[in-house]
Scaffold this motif. Structure first.
Motif, PDB file in Angstrom:
ATOM      1  N   GLU A  40      21.597   2.676 -23.679  1.00  0.00           N
ATOM      2  CA  GLU A  40      20.745   3.087 -22.960  1.00  0.00           C
ATOM      3  C   GLU A  40      20.948   4.272 -22.427  1.00  0.00           C
ATOM      4  O   GLU A  40      21.872   4.558 -22.042  1.00  0.00           O
ATOM      5  N   HIS A  41      19.952   5.131 -22.490  1.00  0.00           N
ATOM      6  CA  HIS A  41      20.111   6.280 -22.071  1.00  0.00           C
ATOM      7  C   HIS A  41      19.057   6.776 -20.619  1.00  0.00           C
ATOM      8  O   HIS A  41      18.133   5.924 -20.560  1.00  0.00           O
ATOM      9  N   GLU A  42      19.545   7.427 -19.915  1.00  0.00           N
ATOM     10  CA  GLU A  42      18.835   7.492 -18.361  1.00  0.00           C
ATOM     11  C   GLU A  42      19.057   9.102 -18.108  1.00  0.00           C
ATOM     12  O   GLU A  42      20.108   9.888 -18.518  1.00  0.00           O
ATOM     13  N   ALA A  43      18.143   9.611 -17.590  1.00  0.00           N
ATOM     14  CA  ALA A  43      17.882  10.851 -16.950  1.00  0.00           C
ATOM     15  C   ALA A  43      17.322  11.073 -15.775  1.00  0.00           C
ATOM     16  O   ALA A  43      16.630  10.249 -15.278  1.00  0.00           O
ATOM     17  N   ASN A  44      17.889  12.059 -15.023  1.00  0.00           N
ATOM     18  CA  ASN A  44      17.399  11.978 -13.755  1.00  0.00           C
ATOM     19  C   ASN A  44      15.994  13.014 -13.604  1.00  0.00           C
ATOM     20  O   ASN A  44      16.096  14.026 -14.501  1.00  0.00           O
ATOM     21  N   THR A  45      15.111  12.417 -12.982  1.00  0.00           N
ATOM     22  CA  THR A  45      13.703  13.190 -12.894  1.00  0.00           C
ATOM     23  C   THR A  45      13.486  13.262 -11.641  1.00  0.00           C
ATOM     24  O   THR A  45      14.196  13.065 -10.607  1.00  0.00           O
ATOM     25  N   GLU A  46      12.151  13.758 -11.302  1.00  0.00           N
ATOM     26  CA  GLU A  46      11.874  14.299 -10.040  1.00  0.00           C
ATOM     27  C   GLU A  46      11.435  13.055  -9.304  1.00  0.00           C
ATOM     28  O   GLU A  46      10.989  11.847  -9.892  1.00  0.00           O
ATOM     29  N   ARG A  47      11.803  12.717  -8.108  1.00  0.00           N
ATOM     30  CA  ARG A  47      11.508  11.486  -7.320  1.00  0.00           C
ATOM     31  C   ARG A  47      10.329  11.411  -7.081  1.00  0.00           C
ATOM     32  O   ARG A  47       9.504  12.210  -6.596  1.00  0.00           O
ATOM     33  N   PHE A  48       9.739  10.015  -7.496  1.00  0.00           N
ATOM     34  CA  PHE A  48       8.267   9.710  -6.875  1.00  0.00           C
ATOM     35  C   PHE A  48       8.532   8.694  -5.567  1.00  0.00           C
ATOM     36  O   PHE A  48       8.963   7.619  -5.891  1.00  0.00           O
ATOM     37  N   GLU A  49       7.660   9.414  -4.678  1.00  0.00           N
ATOM     38  CA  GLU A  49       7.562   8.472  -3.594  1.00  0.00           C
ATOM     39  C   GLU A  49       6.617   7.583  -3.755  1.00  0.00           C
ATOM     40  O   GLU A  49       5.262   8.095  -3.899  1.00  0.00           O
ATOM     41  N   MET A  50       6.932   6.208  -3.577  1.00  0.00           N
ATOM     42  CA  MET A  50       5.678   5.346  -3.598  1.00  0.00           C
ATOM     43  C   MET A  50       5.732   4.459  -2.094  1.00  0.00           C
ATOM     44  O   MET A  50       6.738   4.192  -1.636  1.00  0.00           O
ATOM     45  N   GLU A  51       4.456   4.047  -2.074  1.00  0.00           N
ATOM     46  CA  GLU A  51       4.235   3.329  -0.807  1.00  0.00           C
ATOM     47  C   GLU A  51       3.380   2.080  -1.028  1.00  0.00           C
ATOM     48  O   GLU A  51       2.435   2.174  -1.861  1.00  0.00           O
ATOM     49  N   THR A  52       3.629   0.996  -0.394  1.00  0.00           N
ATOM     50  CA  THR A  52       3.001  -0.258  -0.710  1.00  0.00           C
ATOM     51  C   THR A  52       2.399  -0.629   0.491  1.00  0.00           C
ATOM     52  O   THR A  52       3.052  -0.563   1.735  1.00  0.00           O
ATOM     53  N   ARG A  53       1.016  -0.896   0.368  1.00  0.00           N
ATOM     54  CA  ARG A  53       0.281  -1.409   1.705  1.00  0.00           C
ATOM     55  C   ARG A  53      -0.384  -2.598   1.251  1.00  0.00           C
ATOM     56  O   ARG A  53      -1.056  -3.060   0.238  1.00  0.00           O
ATOM     57  N   GLY A  54      -0.507  -3.342   2.462  1.00  0.00           N
ATOM     58  CA  GLY A  54      -1.457  -4.806   2.182  1.00  0.00           C
ATOM     59  C   GLY A  54      -2.578  -4.503   3.064  1.00  0.00           C
ATOM     60  O   GLY A  54      -2.522  -3.951   4.104  1.00  0.00           O
ATOM     61  N   VAL A  55      -3.436  -5.414   2.480  1.00  0.00           N
ATOM     62  CA  VAL A  55      -4.927  -5.354   3.512  1.00  0.00           C
ATOM     63  C   VAL A  55      -5.121  -6.670   3.534  1.00  0.00           C
ATOM     64  O   VAL A  55      -5.286  -7.536   2.470  1.00  0.00           O
ATOM     65  N   ASN A  56      -5.654  -7.338   4.766  1.00  0.00           N
ATOM     66  CA  ASN A  56      -6.034  -8.414   4.903  1.00  0.00           C
ATOM     67  C   ASN A  56      -7.742  -8.601   4.594  1.00  0.00           C
ATOM     68  O   ASN A  56      -8.238  -8.083   5.239  1.00  0.00           O
ATOM     69  N   HIS A  57      -8.066  -8.901   3.315  1.00  0.00           N
ATOM     70  CA  HIS A  57      -9.564  -8.927   2.912  1.00  0.00           C
ATOM     71  C   HIS A  57     -10.252 -10.042   3.253  1.00  0.00           C
ATOM     72  O   HIS A  57     -10.188 -10.859   2.336  1.00  0.00           O
ATOM     73  N   VAL A  58     -10.798 -10.162   4.596  1.00  0.00           N
ATOM     74  CA  VAL A  58     -11.310 -11.625   4.563  1.00  0.00           C
ATOM     75  C   VAL A  58     -12.810 -11.316   4.162  1.00  0.00           C
ATOM     76  O   VAL A  58     -13.233 -12.387   3.313  1.00  0.00           O
ATOM     77  N   GLU A  59     -13.522 -10.325   4.614  1.00  0.00           N
ATOM     78  CA  GLU A  59     -15.009 -10.131   4.179  1.00  0.00           C
ATOM     79  C   GLU A  59     -15.141  -8.734   3.825  1.00  0.00           C
ATOM     80  O   GLU A  59     -14.596  -7.568   4.474  1.00  0.00           O
ATOM     81  N   GLY A  60     -15.459  -8.465   2.658  1.00  0.00           N
ATOM     82  CA  GLY A  60     -15.137  -6.887   2.256  1.00  0.00           C
ATOM     83  C   GLY A  60     -16.312  -6.180   1.958  1.00  0.00           C
ATOM     84  O   GLY A  60     -17.464  -6.350   2.116  1.00  0.00           O
ATOM     85  N   GLY A  61     -16.133  -4.785   1.850  1.00  0.00           N
ATOM     86  CA  GLY A  61     -16.923  -4.033   1.431  1.00  0.00           C
ATOM     87  C   GLY A  61     -17.572  -3.088   2.665  1.00  0.00           C
ATOM     88  O   GLY A  61     -18.410  -2.313   2.522  1.00  0.00           O
ATOM     89  N   TRP A  62     -17.060  -3.522   4.001  1.00  0.00           N
ATOM     90  CA  TRP A  62     -17.819  -2.803   5.103  1.00  0.00           C
ATOM     91  C   TRP A  62     -17.160  -1.402   5.489  1.00  0.00           C
ATOM     92  O   TRP A  62     -16.042  -1.561   5.465  1.00  0.00           O
ATOM     93  N   PRO A  63     -17.957  -0.503   5.791  1.00  0.00           N
ATOM     94  CA  PRO A  63     -17.463   0.796   6.492  1.00  0.00           C
ATOM     95  C   PRO A  63     -16.576   0.399   7.736  1.00  0.00           C
ATOM     96  O   PRO A  63     -16.964  -0.812   8.279  1.00  0.00           O
TER      97      PRO A  63
END
Length: 133
Positions: A59-82
């Protein structure tokens, strides 16, 4: 920095299950040494040899630029409202619906969807297997 890669294999790819049991050693054949052949051997001491009976995989691996990832959760009870409309306030939702229903783009979109829906409900479309999907 720790780099970890998990290999996933399905149970069906493992092959037949091995059933091992404890039992005494069994001698299948006994071949006595041949003194004439012993003269052809060359003794090497010490001998370290690695033997691998499977295909070589790497297996080959290479160091690349770090990608910052973020996970967010949404409580979607009734949707699409501004954000400024509270879906729990009946008065605000009715006011927002009336405003959207007056929009010309909304009327055109509903008319288009209605014609598509009517096209799917014709007897020809209902009996056709390709249109059912």
């Amino acid at each position: 920095m720790e780099i970890v890669y998990v290999y996933v294999k399905k149970r069906s790819e493992f092959g037949k299950q091995c059933n091992f049991s404890d039992r005494q050693a069994e001698l299948n054949i006994d071949i006595p040494p041949n003194p004439e052949l012993a003269t052809q051997f060359v003794e090497r001491n010490p001998v370290d040899t690695g033997v691998q009976c499977s295909a070589s995989m790497s297996e080959h691996e290479a160091n690349t630029e770090r990608f910052e990832m973020e996970t967010r959760g949404v409580n979607h009870v009734e949707g699409g409202w501004p954000k400024d409309v509270n879906p729990l306030e009946l008065e605000q939702t009715i006011r927002f619906r009336k405003k959207v229903e007056k929009d010309e783009n909304y009327i055109n979109a509903i008319m288009q969807l209605g014609s598509v829906r009517l096209g799917l409900c014709t007897p020809k479309a209902i009996n056709s297997p390709s249109k059912a999907n």
